[in-house]
Design a protein around this motif. Structure first.
Motif, mmCIF file in Angstrom:
data_model
loop_
_atom_site.group_PDB
_atom_site.id
_atom_site.type_symbol
_atom_site.label_atom_id
_atom_site.label_comp_id
_atom_site.label_asym_id
_atom_site.label_seq_id
_atom_site.Cartn_x
_atom_site.Cartn_y
_atom_site.Cartn_z
ATOM 1 N N ARG A 646 0.816 -1.201 0.000
ATOM 2 C CA ARG A 646 0.000 0.000 0.000
ATOM 3 C C ARG A 646 0.857 1.262 0.000
ATOM 4 N NH1 ARG A 646 -2.787 2.102 5.499
ATOM 5 N NH2 ARG A 646 -2.559 4.295 5.027
ATOM 6 N N LEU A 647 1.922 1.255 0.808
ATOM 7 C CA LEU A 647 2.783 2.442 0.868
ATOM 8 C C LEU A 647 3.412 2.719 -0.494
ATOM 9 C CD1 LEU A 647 4.489 2.101 4.334
ATOM 10 C CD2 LEU A 647 2.625 3.617 3.628
ATOM 11 N N ASP A 648 3.794 1.615 -1.145
ATOM 12 C CA ASP A 648 4.348 1.695 -2.478
ATOM 13 C C ASP A 648 3.343 2.299 -3.454
ATOM 14 O OD1 ASP A 648 6.826 1.068 -3.268
ATOM 15 O OD2 ASP A 648 6.218 -0.732 -4.374
ATOM 16 N N LEU A 649 2.115 1.773 -3.362
ATOM 17 C CA LEU A 649 1.023 2.262 -4.203
ATOM 18 C C LEU A 649 0.814 3.756 -3.995
ATOM 19 C CD1 LEU A 649 -2.103 -0.069 -3.981
ATOM 20 C CD2 LEU A 649 -0.866 0.645 -6.008
ATOM 21 N N GLU A 650 0.771 4.112 -2.712
ATOM 22 C CA GLU A 650 0.466 5.489 -2.361
ATOM 23 C C GLU A 650 1.464 6.444 -3.028
ATOM 24 O OE1 GLU A 650 -0.610 5.601 1.834
ATOM 25 O OE2 GLU A 650 0.071 7.670 1.905
ATOM 26 N N LYS A 651 2.738 6.111 -2.880
ATOM 27 C CA LYS A 651 3.779 6.980 -3.407
ATOM 28 C C LYS A 651 3.680 7.071 -4.934
ATOM 29 C CE LYS A 651 8.682 7.523 -3.728
ATOM 30 N NZ LYS A 651 8.461 7.582 -5.178
ATOM 31 N N ASN A 652 3.531 5.886 -5.559
ATOM 32 C CA ASN A 652 3.468 5.874 -7.023
ATOM 33 C C ASN A 652 2.228 6.583 -7.558
ATOM 34 O OD1 ASN A 652 5.782 4.441 -8.192
ATOM 35 N ND2 ASN A 652 5.169 2.892 -6.708
ATOM 36 N N ASP A 655 2.853 10.196 -7.667
ATOM 37 C CA ASP A 655 3.723 10.485 -8.810
ATOM 38 C C ASP A 655 2.937 10.471 -10.111
ATOM 39 O OD1 ASP A 655 5.728 10.654 -7.046
ATOM 40 O OD2 ASP A 655 6.689 8.738 -7.559
ATOM 41 N N ALA A 656 2.089 9.432 -10.269
ATOM 42 C CA ALA A 656 1.344 9.275 -11.523
ATOM 43 C C ALA A 656 0.399 10.454 -11.738
ATOM 44 C CB ALA A 656 0.563 7.971 -11.499
ATOM 45 N N ILE A 657 -0.178 10.947 -10.647
ATOM 46 C CA ILE A 657 -1.092 12.082 -10.787
ATOM 47 C C ILE A 657 -0.299 13.344 -11.097
ATOM 48 C CG2 ILE A 657 -2.653 13.580 -9.480
ATOM 49 C CD1 ILE A 657 -3.655 10.803 -8.311
ATOM 50 N N LYS A 659 2.208 13.359 -12.909
ATOM 51 C CA LYS A 659 2.523 13.314 -14.343
ATOM 52 C C LYS A 659 1.241 13.356 -15.178
ATOM 53 C CE LYS A 659 5.258 9.716 -13.695
ATOM 54 N NZ LYS A 659 6.017 8.515 -14.045
ATOM 55 N N SER A 660 0.381 14.274 -14.848
ATOM 56 C CA SER A 660 -0.890 14.547 -15.550
ATOM 57 C C SER A 660 -1.704 13.296 -15.904
ATOM 58 C CB SER A 660 -0.657 15.432 -16.779
ATOM 59 O OG SER A 660 0.206 14.780 -17.674
ATOM 60 N N CYS A 661 -1.675 12.300 -15.036
ATOM 61 C CA CYS A 661 -2.569 11.144 -15.143
ATOM 62 C C CYS A 661 -2.378 10.307 -16.407
ATOM 63 C CB CYS A 661 -4.042 11.572 -15.053
ATOM 64 S SG CYS A 661 -4.525 12.074 -13.404
ATOM 65 N N ASN A 662 -1.230 10.498 -17.082
ATOM 66 C CA ASN A 662 -1.054 9.759 -18.334
ATOM 67 C C ASN A 662 -1.064 8.246 -18.175
ATOM 68 O OD1 ASN A 662 -1.029 11.907 -19.999
ATOM 69 N ND2 ASN A 662 1.185 12.272 -19.785
ATOM 70 N N GLU A 663 -0.670 7.791 -16.988
ATOM 71 C CA GLU A 663 -0.618 6.339 -16.781
ATOM 72 C C GLU A 663 -2.004 5.723 -16.604
ATOM 73 O OE1 GLU A 663 3.806 6.026 -14.720
ATOM 74 O OE2 GLU A 663 2.063 5.327 -13.623
ATOM 75 N N PHE A 664 -2.995 6.553 -16.417
ATOM 76 C CA PHE A 664 -4.347 6.019 -16.237
ATOM 77 C C PHE A 664 -5.038 5.924 -17.596
ATOM 78 C CE2 PHE A 664 -3.153 7.911 -12.216
ATOM 79 C CZ PHE A 664 -3.397 6.859 -11.343
ATOM 80 N N ALA A 692 -17.042 3.517 -19.343
ATOM 81 C CA ALA A 692 -15.621 3.834 -19.255
ATOM 82 C C ALA A 692 -15.088 3.269 -17.946
ATOM 83 C CB ALA A 692 -15.433 5.344 -19.285
ATOM 84 N N LEU A 693 -14.047 2.447 -18.031
ATOM 85 C CA LEU A 693 -13.494 1.818 -16.823
ATOM 86 C C LEU A 693 -11.982 2.061 -16.808
ATOM 87 C CD1 LEU A 693 -15.672 -1.325 -17.214
ATOM 88 C CD2 LEU A 693 -15.723 0.140 -15.193
ATOM 89 N N VAL A 694 -11.519 2.563 -15.715
ATOM 90 C CA VAL A 694 -10.128 3.004 -15.670
ATOM 91 C C VAL A 694 -9.174 1.847 -15.353
ATOM 92 C CG1 VAL A 694 -10.116 3.639 -13.224
ATOM 93 C CG2 VAL A 694 -8.643 4.888 -14.834
ATOM 94 N N ARG A 695 -7.966 1.909 -15.911
ATOM 95 C CA ARG A 695 -6.886 0.971 -15.606
ATOM 96 C C ARG A 695 -5.656 1.806 -15.307
ATOM 97 N NH1 ARG A 695 -10.788 -1.449 -15.556
ATOM 98 N NH2 ARG A 695 -11.503 -3.173 -16.848
ATOM 99 N N TRP A 696 -4.739 1.225 -14.525
ATOM 100 C CA TRP A 696 -3.521 1.972 -14.243
ATOM 101 C C TRP A 696 -2.336 1.200 -14.810
ATOM 102 C CZ3 TRP A 696 -1.385 3.173 -8.641
ATOM 103 C CH2 TRP A 696 -0.239 3.988 -8.758
ATOM 104 N N ASN A 697 -1.734 1.779 -15.859
ATOM 105 C CA ASN A 697 -0.539 1.217 -16.467
ATOM 106 C C ASN A 697 0.681 1.830 -15.813
ATOM 107 O OD1 ASN A 697 -0.705 -0.648 -18.602
ATOM 108 N ND2 ASN A 697 -1.887 0.873 -19.772
ATOM 109 N N SER A 698 0.999 1.364 -14.620
ATOM 110 C CA SER A 698 2.087 2.016 -13.883
ATOM 111 C C SER A 698 3.437 1.538 -14.396
ATOM 112 C CB SER A 698 1.944 1.713 -12.397
ATOM 113 O OG SER A 698 3.133 2.037 -11.728
ATOM 114 N N THR A 699 4.339 2.496 -14.683
ATOM 115 C CA THR A 699 5.664 2.091 -15.171
ATOM 116 C C THR A 699 6.394 1.275 -14.113
ATOM 117 O OG1 THR A 699 6.277 4.322 -14.556
ATOM 118 C CG2 THR A 699 6.210 3.847 -16.907
ATOM 119 N N ARG A 700 6.129 1.587 -12.849
ATOM 120 C CA ARG A 700 6.871 0.901 -11.799
ATOM 121 C C ARG A 700 6.145 -0.327 -11.232
ATOM 122 N NH1 ARG A 700 8.591 5.923 -8.444
ATOM 123 N NH2 ARG A 700 7.739 6.995 -10.248
ATOM 124 N N LEU A 701 4.810 -0.275 -11.197
ATOM 125 C CA LEU A 701 4.088 -1.371 -10.539
ATOM 126 C C LEU A 701 3.434 -2.326 -11.531
ATOM 127 C CD1 LEU A 701 2.333 0.852 -7.852
ATOM 128 C CD2 LEU A 701 4.302 -0.616 -7.467
#
Ligand code: C2E
Ligand code: CA
Ligand code: CA
Length: 909
Positions: A646-652, A655-657, A659-664, A692-701
């Motif tokens: 969770r802590l990892d998620l929180e930090k990332n 960061d993702a937000i 970066k203007s939400c591009n990873e979503f 519309a259903l959101v996904r998170w393409n996280s570079t790190r996770l």
């Protein structure tokens, strides 16, 4: 004629006078000076569109009229000083009327006064003038024409609102200021108390040190030097000396003392001319403001003395020496306490010297010593070290400890803590029976007859102790709720854990966090949020077994410790906490529900140190949030491993937000028209919309599904930027598909409860529609039942406002159990989406079929359409045929797919 001074004149005096004198009570509130008031008022008038000026409690102006000077000049023709004075009197003298509005000779000019009260007295009165536009007044009754082309104009309705706003703002401000100044006064008072206590304690200490010189083998000169130095340091004065007047009428200085950095008064010490303030049989006291003749003054000036006390040291009935204490560095006015202290000290010095001079005259020495010790502030006794026999007890001791004296308990009470072979020192003693604390100073000295004795001086420090406790209490209390605070929690928890470990018992720690508290704060305002926190604190604090162990950790987070002795009630306690939250809280004239999520750990089982236990309870609490809020989760090691994630998620996520939400990325799942299923041919089923259903393409996770991050995003408040991003993307697609494709496409977007509570949600949606020029009817917003829980009235209004944009609303996940069917009726939904759970066994379960059928019928009566989601098989589809379901969605048709894939399949085919 009214006998008033003209306002102009008063205005001038206001400017000349000091800020405090003209401002009265108002001076004590946040608007600190006339300049600040003027500037605030100018801004207020500009924003509100009124003309105003402020009067203080006596009716004197604190500010000028705000507004264009030429406008003000016109207004002042009709709003004369007399009129202002009269309306000021109206609101300031009546306790009932805070506000008055009067007409003027001009049809569209109104004069109002608003009083701001402090303890019932008008602290300030604002005179407010409004100029109405044509629609808001009638000309017939007036002789004069309306005034036109004014800088500020205001409608009648808004004028009244402005008056309300002014009054409410200022009253709130004065309220805040009052509680602030009370707090300041309190802390001032306790500082003063502390100072007094320290002084009196310090005084007793100095005195005892001087008393212990009785035993000294030193020369008289050295004793005088020690006494002077202690006395001067205690009084914080610059100089002191002792002297002796010889037979030739000249004096010899015996000892001189100076504070660090101060010049000695006498460079030559023998055969000095006697100063006028020496040689008397009585004390001479001169403060800096004492009157005296020129000659006397001249001599003081010679020495640079600004204040002095001189006292004779009487030996055998005649003054033998003189002690003089003086101040050369600053002015000083002696207090009675100072003089008493000097007098006591000099008398002790007197008896020490007497004892030294006539060691053989025991009796007289003892008598004078007794007299001194009787007048010392503390209780003193003297005991023979060899025999243990009590040789002496002063008056204060006999008065305060007669019982202990009679019971012969002195040694046990006051001396049992003396370390062996220690010559002198002090320590604290707690007298349990009396509920008192004492500071005991002990020393070993030679008694008047030369035998070794122990002397104990006892000061009552109970006051100081209680005071310290009070301070501690303050430091451990949460100001808002009266519960204990985090610091206290950590201290208590450590104690309870130790206790449990030593006795082999168990206790529990519960971490409680309110669900969606922020919305109550945002919608009702902080003052109601505060009331809610206070009500909750009261309710929880009443529960048996934990009433003394509830803590507010900050914000809307609480900790409750179930101490080992209450652990047998654990289940009951949890039940009662749940009950407390199951009933609504009454705020601002109506009922509000506020649920909570709670994490529970046990000690010592789950940990034996404070930070570990608090962390684990927090982890469990988050687990409760994640699994849907409004519940209690117990800690287990499994959930702990996920908390690192969770802590990892929180930090990332942050960061993702950033970066203007591009990873979503937004995926789309087709929604099929139910009308099509009658035919049975899958090909002809018409897709009419997409969710519309959101996904998170996280570079790190890596790739994350919404279930893995949406709950955390809601918890952290980050769902708003993510949700806005999804909404924007969905609207973009909607526009493109409708321009390029064949049919009429609608997009369905999920909105979180957190988003709905944002004040700007309606604007955000409107903006998205306008930016993309889409038909608002093609936007469907899906909301879950959870939203109805907090503040129905406000939610309803927001939904109505959204609907006014032309957007359709869908109630998502219906049937999962948050609210009753009644809430569907209360809220303006166009579509009801029946949860997947009912579809799972629709082919086999009579109940599920009946539920869907009933919902479809209900939908028809209230004018809502039904959507069934989660259709995975042909059997399931078959089972809902003919039920009048309008929309269908499920893996049977398609999974949520990427935009490009969706377009290829459903838009450009
Ligand atoms: P939901 O709103 O109930 O969305 C429908 C979920 O059911 C989607 O899961 C979808 O993939 C899944 N689903 C559709 N058809 C079937 C089927 O036939 N069988 C099964 N077993 N599942 C099916 P997904 O995409 O994982 O989304 C899960 C939840 O996350 C959504 O539930 C919604 O509550 C939330 N969510 C997704 N996107 C957003 C978003 O942009 N904003 C917000 N606030 N929440 C979102
Ligand atoms: Ca949905
Ligand atoms: Ca759903």
């Amino acid at each position: 004629m009214q006998d008033t001074v003209s306002l102009e004149e008063l205005e001038k005096t206001a400017k000349m006078g000091s800020e405090e004198t003209t401002m009265g009570v108002l001076g004590s509130f946040a608007l600190k000076n006339a300049k600040e008031i003027q500037s605030w008022q100018d801004h207020f008038c500009e924003l509100a569109g009124v003309y105003a000026l402020c009067l203080d409690e006596d009716g004197a102006p604190i500010s000028h009229f705000s507004g264009n000077p030429s406008d003000v000049e016109v207004i002042r023709k009709y709003v004369t000083d007399v009129r202002i004075h009269n309306i000021y009197k109206r609101v300031s003298e009546s306790e009932l009327e805070d506000q008055a509005v009067e007409i003027t000779e001009v049809p569209n000019l109104r004069l109002a006064a608003v009083a701001v009260r402090h303890n019932g007295i008008a602290a300030a009165v604002w005179i407010v003038c409004g100029v109405f536009p044509e629609a808001d007044y009638e000309k017939e009754f007036f002789h004069l024409p309306p005034i036109e082309s004014f800088g500020y104009q205001i409608s009648e309705m808004k004028f009244y609102k402005v008056l309300d706003l002014l009054r409410e703002t200022l009253n709130a401000l004065i309220g805040v200021e009052t509680s602030r100044s009370i707090a300041v006064a309190k802390s001032k008072e306790s500082r003063q108390q502390e100072l007094e206590m320290t002084t009196s304690f310090h005084r007793a200490e100095t005195m005892t040190e001087i008393v212990s010189l009785l035993d000294s083998d030193e020369t008289i000169e050295n004793i005088m030097a020690t006494v002077l130095s202690k006395l001067c340091s205690y009084l914080q004065i610059s100089n002191g000396f002792t002297c002796k007047i010889g037979t030739r009428g000249l004096m010899d200085i015996i000892v001189q003392w100076t504070a660090p950095g101060v010049k000695k008064m006498f460079t030559d010490t023998t055969d000095q001319e006697v100063c006028w303030f020496l040689g008397n049989e009585k004390a001479v006291v001169i403060s800096s403001d004492t009157q005296m003749n020129a000659g006397e003054r001249e001599q003081l000036d010679q020495f640079g003395i600004r204040a002095l006390v001189s006292m004779p040291i009487i030996i055998n009935g005649a003054p033998r020496f003189y002690a003089c204490l003086s101040e050369t560095k600053e002015n000083r006015i002696w207090s009675i306490d100072d003089i008493k202290f000097i007098n006591d000290t000099i008398r002790i010095l007197q008896s020490i010297i007497t004892k030294r001079i006539q060691t053989n005259s025991l009796a007289s020495s003892f008598a004078s010593l007794e007299a001194v010790l009787d007048n010392v502030g503390s209780s003193i006794y003297v005991r023979d070290i060899g025999t243990g026999v009590l040789l002496f007890a002063n008056r204060s001791f006999k008065k305060n400890f007669s019982k202990e004296l009679a019971e012969n308990r002195l040694i046990e009470l006051f001396e049992s803590n003396i370390p062996s072979r220690s010559h002198s020192g002090n320590y604290e003693v707690h007298h349990k029976q009396r509920e008192k604390w004492y500071d005991v100073y002990y020393t070993r000295i030679k008694w008047v007859d030369g035998r070794p004795v122990s002397l104990c001086a006892i000061y009552d420090i109970t006051e100081k102790k209680l005071y310290q406790r009070r301070i501690e209490q303050q430091a451990y209390t949460d100001f808002l709720t009266g519960l204990y605070n985090r610091m206290c929690c950590e201290k208590d928890l450590a104690r309870y854990v130790d206790e449990a470990r030593q006795n082999g018992t168990t206790g529990a720690l519960m971490y409680l966090d309110l669900d969606d508290f922020k919305h109550i704060n945002d919608s009702l305002g902080h003052q109601y949020g505060d009331i809610l926190l206070q009500d909750i604190s009261k309710a929880v604090g009443r529960i048996e077994g934990i009433s003394n162990s509830c803590y507010r950790m900050g914000g809307d987070e609480f900790v409750i410790i179930v101490p080992p002795e209450s652990y047998y009630r654990m289940d009951k306690i949890m039940e009662e906490i749940k009950n407390a939250f199951a009933t609504p809280w009454y705020l601002k004239d109506s009922d509000y529900y506020c649920t909570m999520s709670m994490g529970v750990v046990k000690f010592p089982e789950h940990g034996d140190n404070v930070s570990e236990l608090i962390r684990k309870s927090d982890v469990a609490m988050y687990e409760a949030k994640k699994s849907g809020k409004n519940r209690i989760a117990e800690y287990s090691d499994n959930i702990d491993s996920s908390s690192i994630h969770r802590l990892d998620l929180e930090k990332n996520m942050y960061d993702a937000i950033g970066k203007s939400c591009n990873e979503f990325e937004v995926y789309f799942q087709p929604i099929i028209s139910g009308a099509a299923i009658g035919n049975g041919e899958k090909d002809e089923e018409k897709h009419i919309a997409a969710e519309a259903l959101v996904r998170w393409n996280s570079t790190r996770l890596g790739f994350l599904n919404p279930d893995e991050f949406v709950p955390l995003a809601e918890y952290l408040g980050l769902i708003t930027p993510i949700g806005n991003h999804v909404l924007k993307k969905a609207c973009e697609c909607c526009r493109q598909w409708n321009e390029a494709g064949k049919g009429d496409y609608a997009v369905s977007v999920n909105l979180s409860v957190v988003q709905i509570m944002q004040n700007d949600i309606v604007d955000v949606i409107r903006q998205c529609i306008e930016d993309n020029h889409i038909n608002p009817n093609n936007l469907i917003l899906e909301l879950t039942e959870r939203l109805a829980i907090n503040d129905l009235a406000r939610t309803k209004q927001t939904l109505l406002d959204i609907k006014d944009l032309g957007v359709r609303l869908a109630l998502d996940d219906f049937g999962t159990g948050y609210t009753a069917i009644s809430s569907i009726r209360a809220l303006p939904f166009d579509i009801i989406k029946i949860d997947k759970d009912f579809v799972k066994d629709v082919a086999t379960s009579e109940y599920s079929r009946a539920f869907i059928k009933m919902m479809a019928e209900l939908g028809q009566t209230i004018g809502a359409e039904i959507c069934v989601e989660g259709i995975e098989t042909a059997e399931q589809l078959e089972a809902i045929k003919g039920m009048g379901v309008k929309y269908i969605q499920g893996f049977y048709f398609d999974k949520p797919i990427r935009r490009a894939a969706f377009e290829e399949k459903y838009v450009y085919d």
